[in-house]
Design a protein around this motif. Structure first.
Motif, PDB file in Angstrom:
ATOM      1  N   THR A 297     -25.439 124.433 -66.034  1.00 47.12           N
ATOM      2  CA  THR A 297     -26.888 124.560 -65.858  1.00 47.12           C
ATOM      3  C   THR A 297     -27.497 123.190 -65.591  1.00 47.12           C
ATOM      4  N   CYS A 355     -31.924 132.498 -66.101  1.00 51.99           N
ATOM      5  CA  CYS A 355     -31.384 132.106 -64.795  1.00 51.99           C
ATOM      6  C   CYS A 355     -32.497 132.024 -63.754  1.00 51.99           C
ATOM      7  N   PHE A 398     -33.502 127.446 -70.910  1.00 49.75           N
ATOM      8  CA  PHE A 398     -32.153 127.235 -71.440  1.00 49.75           C
ATOM      9  C   PHE A 398     -32.117 127.491 -72.943  1.00 49.75           C
ATOM     10  N   TRP A 402     -28.881 130.332 -72.564  1.00 50.00           N
ATOM     11  CA  TRP A 402     -27.535 129.791 -72.436  1.00 50.00           C
ATOM     12  C   TRP A 402     -27.205 128.791 -73.533  1.00 50.00           C
ATOM     13  N   ILE A 460     -26.428 127.936 -61.242  1.00 49.26           N
ATOM     14  CA  ILE A 460     -27.288 128.885 -61.960  1.00 49.26           C
ATOM     15  C   ILE A 460     -27.337 130.223 -61.224  1.00 49.26           C
TER      16      ILE A 460
END
Length: 523
Positions: A297, A355, A398, A402, A460
């Protein structure tokens, strides 16, 4: 009631497991999660320290001189392999240590492994804060890396095994929440110590001992997990601890699941070899890819070098550190979104929404820098502020997805017999790619310039497709029922999930526990 579901003995519908979220579990989880505080503090402190004049003047004089040249290339002023090695050496060390940590978790338990993590981290802290040359500094970073490797292996497993199924996601995310708090505290520390010349960097590095000390002392208070106690044959202690952490007396159904999982685990003398077998591949592939994608990322590139990045776009030293503090606040608050929503909305929703927003942030930052930031100019103040806001948008996305789920999903999807070994692969994948990004980012920024943000944006985009097609939902599924209720139900992974032991080779040594007879096991 915060229980889970257990498969009925006749293979019919799942029956509920008893259990609730207790104050005792909350305290244990908070103490254990300080392992994340150690990790986060180091991530945050590294970028600030590498931007301090006192630190650069002592260890990286070439970078110090280059930094103060008026016409030095914006994208290349910090490009130095030694400077990158200061940051990345920790993660290479953690990568190697994670395999020893896996064996420690299995042989000695989760609690002793966390104690070892804090001890290694304290030694590394002393060496770094007292460093008189680059060699001593790097040795200190290696000790810190061993501590991080042990903590990142043991803490998520401890939290997943301690938690009732319905709040396992929220409790496990305490680890990532502490990572973000550690980054935030480090940014504040750097903001003030940057004014203490020339030894402020020593204070920044030395304060890493605080979270390590908390974990060290706290680890004498917290228990071993019921899973680990059963795994080591301590059945009486295991059921007592299970009753204590669940807050109810009726835990026989869950205890039977733990015993059955432990019996299966005892059959596997070589868990790493077992991981190579076809039925073990779904959680292994998912666990590794979650960690690889987490790094691609671009998050650690931004968090490691946030002060450097903000100086590149035109902020002065203090202003860049202040901007890092702002992103740190966003990081902490957004992780709380995940804590409260992961067991309601589910894992996939959080990952896919992130995303979308991260892709927008990376491509827009790349476009602004491509158009407005040349090699020797600075961005207009208003444009620089827009870049900071976009970084905040990226960090926010984020932090609810993730970041925490990269640790949660691998820690909850492996069966007991390969859990520690499988999670060590996930941790080592994280450390390997964290090392690669940390070692390469400043050089990549020098050579790729603004296109580095498009590089991360492409990844991503790929991650979004991965979630849609290959990542199953694990919300609310008890940790020892993943094979039946997740992998065997997924459109793609179910073809890997024939009988667990059918695919074992003749060379796989396995010894069934005394008194256990199972016609499905190939002895």
């Amino acid at each position: 009631m915060a229980g889970g579901m257990s498969l009925s003995s006749d293979g019919g519908r799942p029956t509920p497991l008893e259990g609730k979220f207790t104050f005792y579990v909350a305290i244990c989880a908070i103490i254990a999660a300080t392992g994340g505080l150690m990790f986060g503090y180091d991530i945050g402190i590294s970028g600030g320290v590498t931007a301090m004049d006192g630190f650069l003047e002592k260890f990286f004089h070439t970078v110090y001189v280059r930094k103060h040249l008026v016409h030095e290339d914006n994208y290349c002023k910090y490009d130095n392999q030694g400077l990158q090695l200061f940051t990345s050496s920790l993660y290479l060390s953690a990568l190697i240590a994670s395999f020893s940590a896996s064996k420690s978790c299995t042989k000695y338990g989760r609690k002793p492994t966390m104690q070892a993590a804090s001890a290694f981290f304290l030694v590394g802290t002393v060496l770094c804060a007292a460093a008189v040359n680059l060699f001593m500094l790097i040795i200190g970073r290696i000790f810190l890396g061993v501590g991080v490797g042990f903590a990142n292996q043991a803490v998520p497993l401890f939290l997943s095994e301690l938690a009732p199924a319905k709040i396992r996601g929220a409790l496990n995310i305490l680890f990532q929440l502490d990572v973000t708090i550690g980054i935030f505290i480090a940014n504040i520390v750097n903001y003030f110590t940057s004014e203490i010349h020339p030894w402020g960097w020593r204070l920044s590095l030395g304060l890493a001992g605080v979270p390590a000390s908390i974990l060290c002392l706290g680890s004498f208070i917290i228990p071993e997990t019921p899973t680990s106690l059963v795994e080591h044959g301590k059945l009486d202690e295991g059921i007592k601890m299970l009753r204590k952490v669940r807050g109810v007396e009726n835990v026989e159904a869950e205890f039977e699941e733990l015993k059955q999982a432990s019996k299966v685990a005892e059959q596997v003398r070589h868990p790493y070899r077992m991981l190579m077998k076809r039925p073990s591949q779904p959680p292994l592939v998912i666990g590794i890819l979650m960690q690889v994608f987490q790094q691609f990322t671009g998050i650690n590139a931004i968090m490691f070098y946030a002060p450097v990045l903000f100086q590149t776009v035109g902020f002065k030293n203090n202003a860049s550190l202040l901007s890092s503090v702002i992103t740190g606040i966003v990081n902490v608050l957004s992780t709380l979104i995940s804590v409260f929503s992961v067991d309601k909305a589910g894992r996939r929703v959080l990952l896919l929404s992130a995303c979308f927003f991260m892709f927008i942030a990376q491509t827009t930052i790349g476009s602004i820098l491509h158009v407005y930031l040349k090699t020797t100019n600075s961005l207009h103040k208003g444009t620089a502020i827009v870049v900071v806001l976009l970084v905040c948008m990226f960090v926010m996305s984020f932090a609810w997805s993730w970041g925490p789920l990269g640790w949660l999903i691998p820690s909850e999807t492996f069966p007991l017999e390969t859990r520690a070994a499988g999670f060590s692969f996930a941790v080592s994948a994280n450390m390997l790619f964290t090392f690669l990004i940390a070692q390469a980012f400043l050089s990549m920024m020098c050579h790729m310039k603004s296109t580095i943000f498009f590089f991360f944006a492409v990844w991503i985009f790929i991650m979004g497709f991965f979630v849609v097609f290959l990542l199953p939902e694990t919300k609310g599924v008890p940790i020892d029922e993943m094979n039946e209720r997740v992998w065997k139900q997924h459109w793609y992974w179910k073809k890997f999930m024939e009988d667990k032991y059918e695919d074992l080779s003749e060379n796989q040594e396995r010894e069934p526990p005394v008194g256990v007879h199972d016609d499905n096991l190939v002895v």
